[in-house]
Design a protein around this motif. Structure first.
Motif, PDB file in Angstrom:
ATOM      1  N   THR A 152      58.930  47.572 -18.725  1.00 29.72           N
ATOM      2  CA  THR A 152      58.916  46.112 -18.626  1.00 29.72           C
ATOM      3  C   THR A 152      60.012  45.600 -17.694  1.00 29.72           C
ATOM      4  OG1 THR A 152      60.160  46.089 -20.714  1.00 29.72           O
ATOM      5  CG2 THR A 152      57.803  45.669 -20.844  1.00 29.72           C
ATOM      6  N   PHE A 153      61.165  46.283 -17.696  1.00 30.89           N
ATOM      7  CA  PHE A 153      62.248  45.851 -16.802  1.00 30.89           C
ATOM      8  C   PHE A 153      61.891  46.114 -15.340  1.00 30.89           C
ATOM      9  CE2 PHE A 153      66.107  46.801 -14.365  1.00 30.89           C
ATOM     10  CZ  PHE A 153      66.776  45.585 -14.495  1.00 30.89           C
ATOM     11  N   LEU A 154      61.469  47.354 -15.039  1.00 39.56           N
ATOM     12  CA  LEU A 154      61.142  47.704 -13.651  1.00 39.56           C
ATOM     13  C   LEU A 154      59.867  47.001 -13.184  1.00 39.56           C
ATOM     14  CD1 LEU A 154      61.971  51.529 -13.736  1.00 39.56           C
ATOM     15  CD2 LEU A 154      63.315  49.700 -12.685  1.00 39.56           C
ATOM     16  N   ILE A 265      54.424  37.172 -22.006  1.00 40.43           N
ATOM     17  CA  ILE A 265      54.861  36.407 -20.830  1.00 40.43           C
ATOM     18  C   ILE A 265      54.106  35.085 -20.753  1.00 40.43           C
ATOM     19  CG2 ILE A 265      54.875  36.395 -18.302  1.00 40.43           C
ATOM     20  CD1 ILE A 265      55.556  39.362 -18.392  1.00 40.43           C
ATOM     21  N   ARG A 266      52.825  35.123 -21.017  1.00 38.20           N
ATOM     22  CA  ARG A 266      52.005  33.907 -21.036  1.00 38.20           C
ATOM     23  C   ARG A 266      52.507  32.938 -22.102  1.00 38.20           C
ATOM     24  NH1 ARG A 266      48.559  30.795 -18.369  1.00 38.20           N
ATOM     25  NH2 ARG A 266      46.565  30.319 -19.354  1.00 38.20           N
ATOM     26  N   PHE A 267      52.817  33.462 -23.289  1.00 36.10           N
ATOM     27  CA  PHE A 267      53.360  32.665 -24.395  1.00 36.10           C
ATOM     28  C   PHE A 267      54.679  32.009 -23.971  1.00 36.10           C
ATOM     29  CE2 PHE A 267      55.994  32.125 -28.174  1.00 36.10           C
ATOM     30  CZ  PHE A 267      55.110  31.646 -29.145  1.00 36.10           C
ATOM     31  N   SER A 268      55.554  32.800 -23.330  1.00 38.29           N
ATOM     32  CA  SER A 268      56.863  32.297 -22.912  1.00 38.29           C
ATOM     33  C   SER A 268      56.740  31.174 -21.889  1.00 38.29           C
ATOM     34  CB  SER A 268      57.697  33.443 -22.324  1.00 38.29           C
ATOM     35  OG  SER A 268      57.894  34.455 -23.277  1.00 38.29           O
ATOM     36  N   GLU A 269      55.776  31.315 -20.979  1.00 38.91           N
ATOM     37  CA  GLU A 269      55.558  30.289 -19.952  1.00 38.91           C
ATOM     38  C   GLU A 269      55.057  28.993 -20.576  1.00 38.91           C
ATOM     39  OE1 GLU A 269      54.291  32.983 -16.046  1.00 38.91           O
ATOM     40  OE2 GLU A 269      52.747  32.389 -17.498  1.00 38.91           O
ATOM     41  N   ARG A 270      54.062  29.095 -21.458  1.00 30.94           N
ATOM     42  CA  ARG A 270      53.407  27.908 -22.006  1.00 30.94           C
ATOM     43  C   ARG A 270      54.214  27.213 -23.097  1.00 30.94           C
ATOM     44  NH1 ARG A 270      48.083  26.824 -20.648  1.00 30.94           N
ATOM     45  NH2 ARG A 270      47.773  27.588 -18.533  1.00 30.94           N
ATOM     46  N   VAL A 271      54.856  27.994 -23.968  1.00 33.51           N
ATOM     47  CA  VAL A 271      55.531  27.409 -25.144  1.00 33.51           C
ATOM     48  C   VAL A 271      56.968  27.011 -24.831  1.00 33.51           C
ATOM     49  CG1 VAL A 271      56.245  27.853 -27.537  1.00 33.51           C
ATOM     50  CG2 VAL A 271      54.030  28.688 -26.717  1.00 33.51           C
ATOM     51  N   ALA A 272      57.653  27.796 -23.964  1.00 39.20           N
ATOM     52  CA  ALA A 272      59.071  27.525 -23.707  1.00 39.20           C
ATOM     53  C   ALA A 272      59.381  27.225 -22.251  1.00 39.20           C
ATOM     54  CB  ALA A 272      59.910  28.715 -24.183  1.00 39.20           C
ATOM     55  N   PRO A 278      62.313  35.772 -15.934  1.00 43.58           N
ATOM     56  CA  PRO A 278      63.085  35.673 -17.186  1.00 43.58           C
ATOM     57  C   PRO A 278      62.270  36.094 -18.411  1.00 43.58           C
ATOM     58  CG  PRO A 278      63.405  33.712 -15.847  1.00 43.58           C
ATOM     59  CD  PRO A 278      62.306  34.486 -15.205  1.00 43.58           C
ATOM     60  N   ALA A 279      60.969  35.776 -18.406  1.00 46.63           N
ATOM     61  CA  ALA A 279      60.108  36.163 -19.524  1.00 46.63           C
ATOM     62  C   ALA A 279      59.980  37.679 -19.600  1.00 46.63           C
ATOM     63  CB  ALA A 279      58.730  35.524 -19.386  1.00 46.63           C
ATOM     64  N   SER A 280      59.861  38.342 -18.436  1.00 49.78           N
ATOM     65  CA  SER A 280      59.743  39.805 -18.442  1.00 49.78           C
ATOM     66  C   SER A 280      61.054  40.458 -18.876  1.00 49.78           C
ATOM     67  CB  SER A 280      59.339  40.321 -17.059  1.00 49.78           C
ATOM     68  OG  SER A 280      60.369  40.140 -16.106  1.00 49.78           O
ATOM     69  N   LEU A 281      62.187  39.812 -18.563  1.00 51.40           N
ATOM     70  CA  LEU A 281      63.478  40.328 -19.025  1.00 51.40           C
ATOM     71  C   LEU A 281      63.570  40.222 -20.549  1.00 51.40           C
ATOM     72  CD1 LEU A 281      66.264  41.460 -18.413  1.00 51.40           C
ATOM     73  CD2 LEU A 281      67.093  39.126 -18.064  1.00 51.40           C
ATOM     74  N   ASN A 282      63.103  39.100 -21.091  1.00 49.56           N
ATOM     75  CA  ASN A 282      63.070  38.956 -22.551  1.00 49.56           C
ATOM     76  C   ASN A 282      62.153  40.001 -23.190  1.00 49.56           C
ATOM     77  OD1 ASN A 282      64.861  36.813 -22.821  1.00 49.56           O
ATOM     78  ND2 ASN A 282      63.278  35.248 -22.618  1.00 49.56           N
ATOM     79  N   LEU A 283      61.076  40.322 -22.488  1.00 50.34           N
ATOM     80  CA  LEU A 283      60.169  41.354 -22.989  1.00 50.34           C
ATOM     81  C   LEU A 283      60.878  42.706 -23.029  1.00 50.34           C
ATOM     82  CD1 LEU A 283      57.298  42.037 -23.917  1.00 50.34           C
ATOM     83  CD2 LEU A 283      56.674  42.377 -21.522  1.00 50.34           C
ATOM     84  N   SER A 284      61.695  43.010 -22.025  1.00 46.59           N
ATOM     85  CA  SER A 284      62.477  44.249 -22.020  1.00 46.59           C
ATOM     86  C   SER A 284      63.443  44.281 -23.198  1.00 46.59           C
ATOM     87  CB  SER A 284      63.267  44.383 -20.713  1.00 46.59           C
ATOM     88  OG  SER A 284      62.417  44.479 -19.602  1.00 46.59           O
ATOM     89  N   ILE A 285      64.067  43.134 -23.473  1.00 47.88           N
ATOM     90  CA  ILE A 285      64.986  43.053 -24.618  1.00 47.88           C
ATOM     91  C   ILE A 285      64.220  43.285 -25.923  1.00 47.88           C
ATOM     92  CG2 ILE A 285      66.492  41.503 -25.926  1.00 47.88           C
ATOM     93  CD1 ILE A 285      67.175  40.160 -23.209  1.00 47.88           C
TER      94      ILE A 285
END
Length: 425
Positions: A152-154, A265-272, A278-285
């Protein structure tokens, strides 16, 4: 067999857990990426998961039969070659920007992964000192978790552009400009997947050149069982209510994992309002929490009943999903990220509970449980349909229902006091 050669074999088998973990967890990156590049709906983009996971339904039993004839090593080499070919097919798929071509390439990749997973899970427990089998499977699972973080990070760094066109942007562009943008987006997967293809091919060569220990894995009873018609043995196993409830629970788990990850990522874009990167970085976390959960869960199982732990984690995830569906802004995203931690022990625990006391039928029963991974092919499209008809937040009720199914399975097994982990995914 010399100890150093045995260690090389263990290292190579462990690397397989990393390889399929990396590929599997690129899907949450590919879904929003190809949604843009091929101009897809949420339902259409979810077919990336369907093309991937359907291989797990179709291939485990053929893979087991293949390895019965050619051995684990032959099965691993064949799986790696399929994987490498499928990854290389991404280059022409991106060149013509054809979504069906992408789905076909993914199916080939995951067909290879089905071979790898069918071989690696039992093999990692059979190579080396039997007393260390639990340590080896836990170590292999940790590499699986590390692969998820890395993918997810790369993938977020080298595949996602961070640029998403609004409807107004699309309308303001000429057909030539739009086509150029879409081609540029599609081409972003070419170099990463060529590199993956080459690396996997090199691993196949290493496996081919490595001597594996001779493994005595079949008892006389198992050999006699293997002589009976496969269809008859499968039919008998489908009448085992405990095993089939485990297959269903694994169906729910993998479906939930695919749904939660693929639309994050779709959820992060629409809800927040998070952008792609940044959404993909949160996914890595989030996958980092998953990896930490594997280590912590393994430790907790030394002190607490694994089944009670599974019940607790399922209840917590039901609560977290309910909260994520109802909250707004960044807090909803962070709540959803916590779900990964509590998913961490679910696959190996459900798998190990499912095949308890199967005796000579364990191998075939394991293949049936692996086939339950088809949940990752079935449930994301349902979630995509709900998202298209309503919104992405409401669609997260689908994994919520899955965790209720897992809770049901765990409660049914509360009398089990000891569970020996025998698989990772």
């Amino acid at each position: 067999m010399p100890k150093d050669k045995s260690l090389v074999a263990v290292a190579l088998i462990t690397s397989l857990f990393f390889i399929w973990g990396f590929a599997l967890n690129l899907n949450p990156i590919l879904i929003p990426h190809l949604k843009k590049a091929c101009q897809l709906s949420d339902f259409q983009s979810s077919l990336i998961d369907s093309a991937s996971y359907i291989a797990y339904f179709l291939l485990p039993i053929p893979a087991a039969q293949f390895m019965k004839r050619y051995g684990y090593k032959g099965g691993i080499i064949f799986g790696l070659l399929l994987f490498s070919i499928g990854a290389m097919l991404f280059y022409p798929a991106a060149a013509v920007r054809n979504y069906a071509f992408f789905l076909g390439a993914l199916f080939v990749v995951f067909s290879g992964m089905a071979f790898l997973e069918t071989a690696a899970n039992p093999l990692i427990t059979l190579i080396g000192d039997p007393k260390g089998s639990a340590i080896r499977i836990n170590l292999a699972q940790s590499f699986n978790g590390f692969a998820a973080v890395s993918a997810t990070f790369l993938g977020g760094k080298y595949i996602l552009s961070g640029k998403t066109l609004s409807e107004a942007d699309t309308k303001s562009m000429s057909p030539e400009q739009l086509n150029s943008y879409l081609n540029h987006e599609a081409s972003a997967v070419q170099i990463p997947f060529v590199v993956i293809s080459i690396v996997v091919f090199l691993v196949a060569i290493m496996v081919w050149r490595t001597t594996f220990p001779k493994i005595k894995e079949e008892t006389h009873i198992e050999k006699e069982e293997g002589r009976r018609p496969l269809s008859v043995r499968i039919l008998e196993l489908t009448k085992d209510k405990h095993l089939m409830s485990g297959v269903l629970a694994e169906f729910f788990y993998v479906g939930a994992q695919a749904c939660v990850s693929s639309f994050f990522i779709r959820f992060s874009e629409r809800v927040a309002g998070f952008a792609e990167k940044p959404a993909s970085l949160n996914l890595s976390i989030a996958f980092g929490l998953f990896m930490a959960g594997r280590f912590i869960g393994t430790l907790l199982m030394r002190f607490f009943n694994p089944v009670k732990l599974l019940v607790t984690y399922a209840v917590i995830n039901i609560i977290l999903i309910t909260a994520a569906v109802n909250l707004q802004g960044a807090i909803a995203v962070y709540t959803l990220m916590a779900v990964w931690f509590f998913m961490s022990i679910m696959f190996p625990t459900i798998f190990s509970l499912s095949i308890r006391d199967l005796g000579s039928k364990t191998k075939l029963g394991s293949s049936l449980v692996i086939m339950g991974i088809v949940g990752g092919a079935v449930l994301p499209p349902i979630m995509g349909r709900i998202s298209d008809a309503s919104n992405i937040q409401v669609s997260y009720l689908v994994p919520g229902v899955c965790f209720i199914g897992i809770l049901w399975f765990a409660v049914k097994n509360l009398k089990v006091k000891k569970v020996e982990m025998v698989a990772g995914h």
